[in-house]
Write an enzyme that holds these catalytic residues in place. Structure first.
Site, mmCIF file in Angstrom:
data_model
loop_
_atom_site.group_PDB
_atom_site.id
_atom_site.type_symbol
_atom_site.label_atom_id
_atom_site.label_comp_id
_atom_site.label_asym_id
_atom_site.label_seq_id
_atom_site.Cartn_x
_atom_site.Cartn_y
_atom_site.Cartn_z
ATOM 1 N N ASP A 103 -0.426 4.967 0.468
ATOM 2 C CA ASP A 103 -0.039 6.500 2.002
ATOM 3 C C ASP A 103 -0.462 5.503 3.687
ATOM 4 O OD1 ASP A 103 -0.702 8.759 0.802
ATOM 5 O OD2 ASP A 103 -2.236 7.966 -0.632
ATOM 6 N N LYS A 119 -10.502 -0.797 -2.440
ATOM 7 C CA LYS A 119 -10.880 -1.555 -1.867
ATOM 8 C C LYS A 119 -11.944 -1.211 -0.922
ATOM 9 C CE LYS A 119 -5.296 -0.830 -1.236
ATOM 10 N NZ LYS A 119 -3.955 0.111 -0.541
ATOM 11 N N SER A 172 -4.877 3.589 -3.638
ATOM 12 C CA SER A 172 -6.849 4.150 -4.110
ATOM 13 C C SER A 172 -6.161 5.837 -3.956
ATOM 14 C CB SER A 172 -7.473 4.196 -2.566
ATOM 15 O OG SER A 172 -7.385 3.061 -1.753
ATOM 16 N N ASP A 229 -1.950 -0.554 6.267
ATOM 17 C CA ASP A 229 -2.019 0.552 7.216
ATOM 18 C C ASP A 229 -3.430 0.369 7.375
ATOM 19 O OD1 ASP A 229 -2.414 1.976 5.153
ATOM 20 O OD2 ASP A 229 -2.395 3.662 6.456
ATOM 21 N N ASP A 286 0.713 -1.170 -0.424
ATOM 22 C CA ASP A 286 -0.125 -0.272 0.350
ATOM 23 C C ASP A 286 0.746 1.121 -0.368
ATOM 24 O OD1 ASP A 286 -2.119 1.795 0.021
ATOM 25 O OD2 ASP A 286 -1.569 1.373 2.244
#
Length: 215
Positions: A13, A135, A104, A160, A11
């Site tokens: 961010d 997601k 995303s 996260d 991922d």
């Protein structure tokens, strides 16, 4: 403890890039502009696309124009962006054909944030532009596995946010949490604080698998 995998989708961010300051600042400005409370927005925004977040908190504002306006504002806001501790060194140690970024964020924003944080350009990047369902649907991570040429079951995802964990699990992948945004209890998977707790085995790829040591 050692984990073994064929490839690593990360991922972005909160996982590779510490963008919390930027993200929360933009949602706060957006909430103020529309007379909304910030806390319910932040409770669902992590790991989700802008459109999906707006659909959840203010469906009447979920328009293409609103999303485009928000994305443009995020593109211009780079103050405070930095790499998560140890992320640059760890990613740089992974063989280039064995990792991807799955985010995303739209592609242009993802490239800006990765560059600002000093993260090497990923060989594969799956953004909100590339999938029809973000997601927590498994499509983003399944797309990454396909582009990497790996079976989903051999991938180890770093995440996260709960939405990302659910996405990776639904894709049939292993998940290791990074507790930069949510707690171990909220993520519901094995976790580390950051990449300073991880090492790639010195022999790199052994019998086709990567060995990741939690130190």
């Amino acid at each position: 403890m050692e984990l073994r995998c064929g490839a690593i989708p990360f991922d972005m961010d909160g996982t590779l890039v510490d963008s919390t300051e930027c993200v929360e600042r933009q949602w706060r400005l957006w909430a103020e502009r529309h007379g909304l409370e910030l806390e319910p927005i932040l409770a669902v925004s992590h790991g989700r696309t802008t459109l999906e977040t707006i659909r959840l908190v203010a469906p009447h504002l979920a328009t293409v124009e609103e999303v485009r306006s928000f994305d443009v504002a995020e593109m211009k806001d780079t103050a405070g962006l930095k790499a998560v501790r140890g992320a640059v060194a760890f990613v740089s140690s992974v063989p280039r054909d064995r990792w991807a970024v799955v985010t995303s964020a739209p592609r242009n924003l993802a490239r800006v944030r990765l560059e600002c944080a000093g993260i090497p350009s990923p060989p594969v990047i799956v953004c909100s532009d590339d999938v029809s369902r973000g997601k927590p649907h498994p499509e983003p991570y399944l797309t990454a596995a396909r582009l990497l040429g790996r079976l989903a079951s051999t991938c180890l995802v770093f995440e996260d946010a709960r939405a990302g964990v659910e996405s990776a699990r639904a894709a049939g992948m292993q998940v290791l949490g990074i507790t930069t945004t949510m707690s171990r209890e909220e993520l519901g998977v094995p976790c580390v604080r950051d990449f300073e707790e991880l090492r790639l085995r010195s022999d790199g790829v052994t019998q086709g698998a990567l060995g990741i040591v939690i130190v």
